[in-house]
Enzyme design. Structure first.
Site, PDB file in Angstrom:
ATOM      1  N   LYS A  13     119.929 204.180  48.049  1.00  0.00           N
ATOM      2  CA  LYS A  13     119.478 204.020  49.453  1.00  0.00           C
ATOM      3  C   LYS A  13     119.473 205.362  50.178  1.00  0.00           C
ATOM      4  CE  LYS A  13     122.868 201.203  50.449  1.00  0.00           C
ATOM      5  NZ  LYS A  13     123.597 201.206  49.161  1.00  0.00           N
ATOM      6  N   ARG A  88     124.919 194.894  56.882  1.00  0.00           N
ATOM      7  CA  ARG A  88     125.605 194.587  55.630  1.00  0.00           C
ATOM      8  C   ARG A  88     126.174 193.184  55.629  1.00  0.00           C
ATOM      9  NH1 ARG A  88     126.908 200.077  53.926  1.00  0.00           N
ATOM     10  NH2 ARG A  88     127.906 200.021  51.898  1.00  0.00           N
ATOM     11  N   ARG A 127     127.960 211.150  40.897  1.00  0.00           N
ATOM     12  CA  ARG A 127     127.471 211.662  42.186  1.00  0.00           C
ATOM     13  C   ARG A 127     128.393 212.748  42.764  1.00  0.00           C
ATOM     14  NH1 ARG A 127     126.513 207.318  46.740  1.00  0.00           N
ATOM     15  NH2 ARG A 127     128.580 206.650  46.146  1.00  0.00           N
ATOM     16  N   ARG A 172     133.834 197.499  46.202  1.00  0.00           N
ATOM     17  CA  ARG A 172     132.572 197.673  46.954  1.00  0.00           C
ATOM     18  C   ARG A 172     131.483 196.747  46.411  1.00  0.00           C
ATOM     19  NH1 ARG A 172     131.777 203.882  46.324  1.00  0.00           N
ATOM     20  NH2 ARG A 172     129.733 203.483  47.210  1.00  0.00           N
TER      21      ARG A 172
END
Ligand code: AP5
Length: 214
Positions: A13, A88, A127, A172
């Site tokens: 995203k 969310r 990442r 998550r």
């Protein structure tokens, strides 16, 4: 033009929102980035959010809605915005609709990035970001052009997110499946939802999104 990018942690995203915002000349609103900035600055909000984020849970809806409501009023959103990480929960989506309706605005596109769970873990674990300007990279999929040097600002220090640990990623993903996935039927019922193959390469995903929003 107002766009929502939906998708699980690590789906891409933020990566897509960054490029799209530049191409479309709209503001990029990432609630994760806003919260991380608040934590770094040590604001009241940052203090409240820090532990919740480190655990991988969601920050309460009222805090998030207030944050986005204030942000959307700013002049750089006059030509539109891309939401990355908001809404969310269904409650956040309903508040967003009310907020926009009051301003005579609406969401034009909701684009969901579909990515397999194994790929999400690989993307999250590889990442890293520039410690100075925050530009995002990946060990395998998006390395700096000059090794060890940020493409954007030239800094040579990089950081990893605290919530990218294996345990937190599991929490998550659970939060996403339990609390965010109900947004799919919510936006499907409104006829706003389109999905793209988030397993494709970064440029190909961008092309798919551009084809939808144009
Ligand atoms: P947030 O920062 O929003 O995290 P997230 O949704 O978990 O998403 P990520 O940033 O991890 O992933 P992404 O989809 O942006 O992927 P990226 O582009 O980086 O939220 C963090 C926390 O803040 C939450 O857990 C919560 O506590 C709180 N929070 C935030 N918003 C909230 C809200 N509205 N309500 C309540 N709480 C909230 O890509 C990942 C990696 O993959 C990168 O290295 C990238 O280079 C690479 N990559 C991207 N696309 C591709 C591709 N197509 N192929 C190969 N590699 C790719």
């Amino acid at each position: 033009m107002n766009i929502i990018l939906l998708g699980p942690p690590g789906a891409g995203k933020g990566t897509q929102a960054e490029e799209l915002a530049k191409k479309l000349g709209v503001a990029k609103l990432s609630t994760g980035d806003m919260l991380r900035a608040a934590v770094k600055e040590g604001t009241e909000l940052g203090k409240k959010a820090q532990d919740i984020m480190t655990r991988g849970e969601l920050v309460p809806d009222d805090i998030m809605v207030r944050m986005i409501c204030e942000r959307i009023q700013q002049p750089d959103c006059d030509d539109g915005f891309i939401l990355d990480g908001f809404p969310r929960t269904v409650s956040q989506a309903e508040s967003l609709d009310e907020m926009l309706q009051a301003e005579g605005q609406k969401i034009d596109h909701v684009v969901a990035l579909e990515v397999d769970e194994d790929a999400l873990i690989e993307r999250i674990s590889g990442r890293f970001a520039c410690a100075k300007c925050g530009a995002g990279y990946h060990e395998k999929f998006k390395q700096p052009k000059v090794p060890g040097k940020c493409d954007v600002c030239g800094a040579e220090e990089f950081i990893r997110r605290k919530d990218d640990s294996a345990d937190t990623v599991r929490t998550r993903l659970k939060a996403y499946n339990d609390q965010t996935a109900p947004l799919f039927p919510y936006y499907q019922d409104k006829g706003a939802l389109k999905t793209v193959d988030g397993m494709a390469g970064i440029d190909e995903v961008q092309n798919q999104i551009m084809a939808i929003v144009h």
